[in-house]
Design a protein around this motif. Structure first.
Motif, PDB file in Angstrom:
ATOM      1  N   GLY A 209       0.817  -1.218   0.000  1.00 20.88           N
ATOM      2  CA  GLY A 209       0.000   0.000   0.000  1.00 20.88           C
ATOM      3  C   GLY A 209       0.841   1.254   0.000  1.00 20.88           C
ATOM      4  N   GLU A 210       2.125   1.131   0.372  1.00 20.26           N
ATOM      5  CA  GLU A 210       2.980   2.311   0.330  1.00 20.26           C
ATOM      6  C   GLU A 210       3.299   2.673  -1.120  1.00 20.26           C
ATOM      7  OE1 GLU A 210       3.794   4.707   1.917  1.00 20.26           O
ATOM      8  OE2 GLU A 210       3.968   4.295   4.055  1.00 20.26           O
ATOM      9  N   VAL A 211       3.596   3.931  -1.338  1.00 25.12           N
ATOM     10  CA  VAL A 211       3.859   4.454  -2.671  1.00 25.12           C
ATOM     11  C   VAL A 211       5.142   5.291  -2.593  1.00 25.12           C
ATOM     12  CG1 VAL A 211       2.972   6.019  -4.454  1.00 25.12           C
ATOM     13  CG2 VAL A 211       1.401   4.477  -3.257  1.00 25.12           C
ATOM     14  N   ASP A 212       5.982   5.173  -3.612  1.00 24.55           N
ATOM     15  CA  ASP A 212       7.241   5.931  -3.575  1.00 24.55           C
ATOM     16  C   ASP A 212       6.958   7.436  -3.577  1.00 24.55           C
ATOM     17  OD1 ASP A 212       6.299   5.855  -6.235  1.00 24.55           O
ATOM     18  OD2 ASP A 212       8.294   6.219  -7.030  1.00 24.55           O
ATOM     19  N   ARG A 213       7.776   8.154  -2.854  1.00 28.82           N
ATOM     20  CA  ARG A 213       7.697   9.625  -2.854  1.00 28.82           C
ATOM     21  C   ARG A 213       8.580  10.141  -3.990  1.00 28.82           C
ATOM     22  NH1 ARG A 213       5.103   6.814   1.145  1.00 28.82           N
ATOM     23  NH2 ARG A 213       5.155   7.793   3.177  1.00 28.82           N
ATOM     24  N   TRP A 214       8.322  11.368  -4.394  1.00 27.42           N
ATOM     25  CA  TRP A 214       9.126  11.992  -5.436  1.00 27.42           C
ATOM     26  C   TRP A 214      10.142  12.909  -4.746  1.00 27.42           C
ATOM     27  CZ3 TRP A 214       4.048  12.112  -4.388  1.00 27.42           C
ATOM     28  CH2 TRP A 214       3.527  13.285  -3.835  1.00 27.42           C
ATOM     29  N   PRO A 215      11.252  13.253  -5.427  1.00 25.95           N
ATOM     30  CA  PRO A 215      12.303  14.037  -4.754  1.00 25.95           C
ATOM     31  C   PRO A 215      11.772  15.291  -4.077  1.00 25.95           C
ATOM     32  CG  PRO A 215      13.084  13.252  -6.872  1.00 25.95           C
ATOM     33  CD  PRO A 215      11.643  12.866  -6.799  1.00 25.95           C
ATOM     34  N   GLY A 216      10.866  16.014  -4.756  1.00 25.19           N
ATOM     35  CA  GLY A 216      10.346  17.250  -4.177  1.00 25.19           C
ATOM     36  C   GLY A 216       9.513  17.027  -2.919  1.00 25.19           C
ATOM     37  N   PHE A 217       8.990  15.819  -2.743  1.00 26.10           N
ATOM     38  CA  PHE A 217       8.252  15.513  -1.504  1.00 26.10           C
ATOM     39  C   PHE A 217       9.189  15.674  -0.316  1.00 26.10           C
ATOM     40  CE2 PHE A 217       7.278  12.631   1.934  1.00 26.10           C
ATOM     41  CZ  PHE A 217       5.924  12.837   2.154  1.00 26.10           C
ATOM     42  N   TRP A 218      10.408  15.110  -0.454  1.00 25.07           N
ATOM     43  CA  TRP A 218      11.357  15.173   0.673  1.00 25.07           C
ATOM     44  C   TRP A 218      11.816  16.608   0.893  1.00 25.07           C
ATOM     45  CZ3 TRP A 218      10.443  10.985   2.973  1.00 25.07           C
ATOM     46  CH2 TRP A 218      10.315   9.774   2.305  1.00 25.07           C
ATOM     47  N   ASP A 219      12.031  17.348  -0.189  1.00 25.81           N
ATOM     48  CA  ASP A 219      12.461  18.752  -0.030  1.00 25.81           C
ATOM     49  C   ASP A 219      11.434  19.522   0.786  1.00 25.81           C
ATOM     50  OD1 ASP A 219      14.621  18.192  -1.658  1.00 25.81           O
ATOM     51  OD2 ASP A 219      13.624  18.893  -3.474  1.00 25.81           O
ATOM     52  N   ARG A 220      10.162  19.291   0.455  1.00 27.26           N
ATOM     53  CA  ARG A 220       9.103  20.028   1.161  1.00 27.26           C
ATOM     54  C   ARG A 220       8.965  19.517   2.590  1.00 27.26           C
ATOM     55  NH1 ARG A 220       5.865  23.687   1.968  1.00 27.26           N
ATOM     56  NH2 ARG A 220       3.696  23.395   2.533  1.00 27.26           N
ATOM     57  N   MET A 221       8.972  18.185   2.760  1.00 26.76           N
ATOM     58  CA  MET A 221       8.811  17.624   4.103  1.00 26.76           C
ATOM     59  C   MET A 221       9.895  18.147   5.042  1.00 26.76           C
ATOM     60  SD  MET A 221       9.309  13.730   5.402  1.00 26.76           S
ATOM     61  CE  MET A 221      11.061  13.949   5.636  1.00 26.76           C
ATOM     62  N   LEU A 222      11.099  18.294   4.519  1.00 26.79           N
ATOM     63  CA  LEU A 222      12.216  18.712   5.364  1.00 26.79           C
ATOM     64  C   LEU A 222      12.378  20.229   5.399  1.00 26.79           C
ATOM     65  CD1 LEU A 222      14.628  15.825   4.408  1.00 26.79           C
ATOM     66  CD2 LEU A 222      13.654  16.247   6.680  1.00 26.79           C
ATOM     67  N   GLY A 223      11.439  20.947   4.803  1.00 25.53           N
ATOM     68  CA  GLY A 223      11.436  22.406   4.904  1.00 25.53           C
ATOM     69  C   GLY A 223      12.503  23.066   4.047  1.00 25.53           C
ATOM     70  N   LEU A 224      13.006  22.368   3.047  1.00 25.56           N
ATOM     71  CA  LEU A 224      14.119  22.918   2.270  1.00 25.56           C
ATOM     72  C   LEU A 224      13.649  23.807   1.129  1.00 25.56           C
ATOM     73  CD1 LEU A 224      16.281  19.675   2.242  1.00 25.56           C
ATOM     74  CD2 LEU A 224      16.392  21.622   3.819  1.00 25.56           C
TER      75      LEU A 224
END
Ligand SMILES: CC(C)(COP(=O)(O)OP(=O)(O)OC[C@H]1O[C@@H](n2cnc3c(N)ncnc32)[C@H](O)[C@@H]1OP(=O)(O)O)[C@@H](O)C(=O)NCCC(=O)NCCS
Length: 433
Positions: free
Chosen positions: A208-223
């Motif tokens: 059920g998990e789905v891969d995140r895209w690079p920009g997901f991590w940038d946003r999640m980490l506040g970058l």
């Protein structure tokens, strides 16, 4: 940005259906900053979000501009350059039982302006997405839904649930084993260099998990906006096992209400091993001056309540549908996962849109592998495309759907299907898209 020639065009049937209503359905060129700004403005308005600033628009274009982005335009509107409906889609990797992934057509940003609702625009867009996925050879579509009443009519079904977990932190002591390994604070920028590799492994654990895209991590980490209040409040920590290998991480923030009161809000806590999971939860629970630890979109089967001294200190919100799955090629989806027991099941599938209708034999061997072929023999189980989507990852037992009157068959076949479709881990999806 994706090379334009690689992006499937807007579906011809939907183009014609919308043209008959005076509307133009087209791909949005995301390399055109102005066109993208209009599209994003319409998308965000559809979800009642504030109008995006120029900085946010540019950051969103960098993060999601690779997607196949579509808009519906009304030449008679006062602002004809602003779409009256939006969608975006891309080929994602969906984890299936057995720790493998399969291609899934992810659909997002489904909005229709209030000025244009209830005249079949969303239907044209959704049906167009499904035809495009089929033409691209992608065996299923996936989405997360703002309302549970919209997508069943297109053959989507809840396939992986999620819940909000709240821990009354001052009531709980640690009752789990002392974890080996260590938790290290990492700056968000430092974790960004490591997160894709750790998450890539962790996401394979859970159907059920789905891969995140690079920009997901940038946003999640506040970058993407590092000086904003939200970004400066983001904390990150990594767990390394006893051999020093990174096995998980947590990203969170602390909302302080008074000097010695507040809430830890967990954004993502992903663990590749049980030990990483325990160590990261223990780390989160050991924050002082905090009354509550809250984590959204967690599994409905979290081991957490077995790791604390007072299980009643943990409350979960209602069981929520989260990942919706629309099977387009039944054989491909059934063969993508592994199964819990050897069996031979004959399934007759009814798909009102025709993609997956037919009778298939699902044979599974002792190693869990599946072999699927079409057949005209009498079916042991008869079910619709939604019901197949609901059982496909193991979140819902076929016997539950039989009890609800949504699946029929002989009792032995249904009991067998319960056993065979069961997944090692409860399916779960930990983010919105
Ligand atoms: C949901 C939304 C996209 C529907 O758009 P729309 O163009 O009005 O939908 P359509 O006219 O194509 O309707 C298609 C079908 O869905 C039904 N439907 C539409 N919106 C619905 C809703 N919110 N709840 C229940 N059913 C809905 C219609 O009754 C119609 O049913 P039918 O064809 O079986 O008679 C639109 O209301 C919207 O943008 N909402 C806000 C954003 C949102 O929630 N998007 C979904 C993101 S997951």
């Amino acid at each position: 940005m994706t090379e334009p020639h690689l992006v499937p065009p807007a579906d011809a049937d939907s183009v014609a259906a919308l043209a008959a209503r005076g509307l133009r359905y087209a791909l949005v060129d995301t390399s055109d900053a102005v066109a993208f700004a209009h599209w994003l403005g319409a998308d965000e308005r559809g979800f009642h979000a504030p109008a995006p600033t120029p900085e946010r628009t540019e950051s969103a274009r960098e993060r999601v501009g690779y997607r196949r982005t579509t808009g519906v335009y009304d030449g008679a509107a006062a602002e004809p350059e602003s779409p009256v409906a939006t969608t975006s889609s891309w080929v994602a990797q969906l984890t299936v039982p057995g720790g493998r992934t399969m291609d899934a057509w992810a659909v997002s940003s489904v909005t229709v302006a209030p000025t244009h609702r209830r005249r079949g625009i969303a239907r044209a867009l959704l049906e167009g997405e499904l035809r495009t996925a089929v033409a691209a050879g992608v065996p299923a579509a996936i989405l997360t839904a703002s309302e549970a009443t919209i997508y069943g009519r297109f053959g989507f079904a809840p396939a992986a649930p999620a819940t909000t977990v709240s821990v009354a932190r001052r009531r709980v002591g640690w009752a789990g084993p002392p974890p080996a390994g260590t938790v290290h604070f990492r700056s968000p920028a430092a974790l960004r260099d490591e997160v894709e590799e750790i998450a890539g492994r962790a996401l394979l654990r859970t159907p059920g998990e789905v891969d995140r895209w690079p920009g997901f991590w940038d946003r999640m980490l506040g970058l993407t906006d590092p000086t904003s209040e939200r970004s400066r409040g983001i904390r990150a920590a990594r767990y390394d096992d006893a051999d020093g290998h990174p096995r998980g991480f947590v990203a969170y923030s602390v909302q302080r209400t008074e000097p010695d009161h507040g809430t830890v809000v967990v954004d993502q806590l992903l663990a590749e091993t049980d030990e990483a999971y325990r160590a990261l939860w223990r780390f989160v629970l050991e924050h002082d001056f905090v009354d509550e630890v809250r984590a959204t979109l967690r599994s409905v089967d979290e081991p957490l309540r077995w790791m604390v001294s007072d299980p009643r200190a943990i409350t979960t919100s209602e069981y929520g549908d989260h990942l919706w799955l629309r099977i387009l090629d039944a054989a491909a989806v059934l063969e993508a996962r592994t199964y819990s027991a050897p069996s031979r099941l004959v399934l007759r599938i009814d798909d009102p849109l025709g993609y997956a209708s037919g009778t298939v034999v699902l044979e599974t061997d002792a190693a869990g592998r599946a072999f699927v072929h079409e057949s005209d023999e009498p079916a042991g189980i008869r079910l619709g495309i939604e019901e197949l989507g609901a059982i496909a990852l193991g979140a819902t037992r076929p016997s539950v759907l039989a009890a609800a009157g949504r699946l029929a068959g002989d009792a032995h076949a249904i009991r067998t299907a319960d056993r065979v479709f069961a997944a090692d881990r409860m399916p779960h999806l930990g983010f919105w898209f």
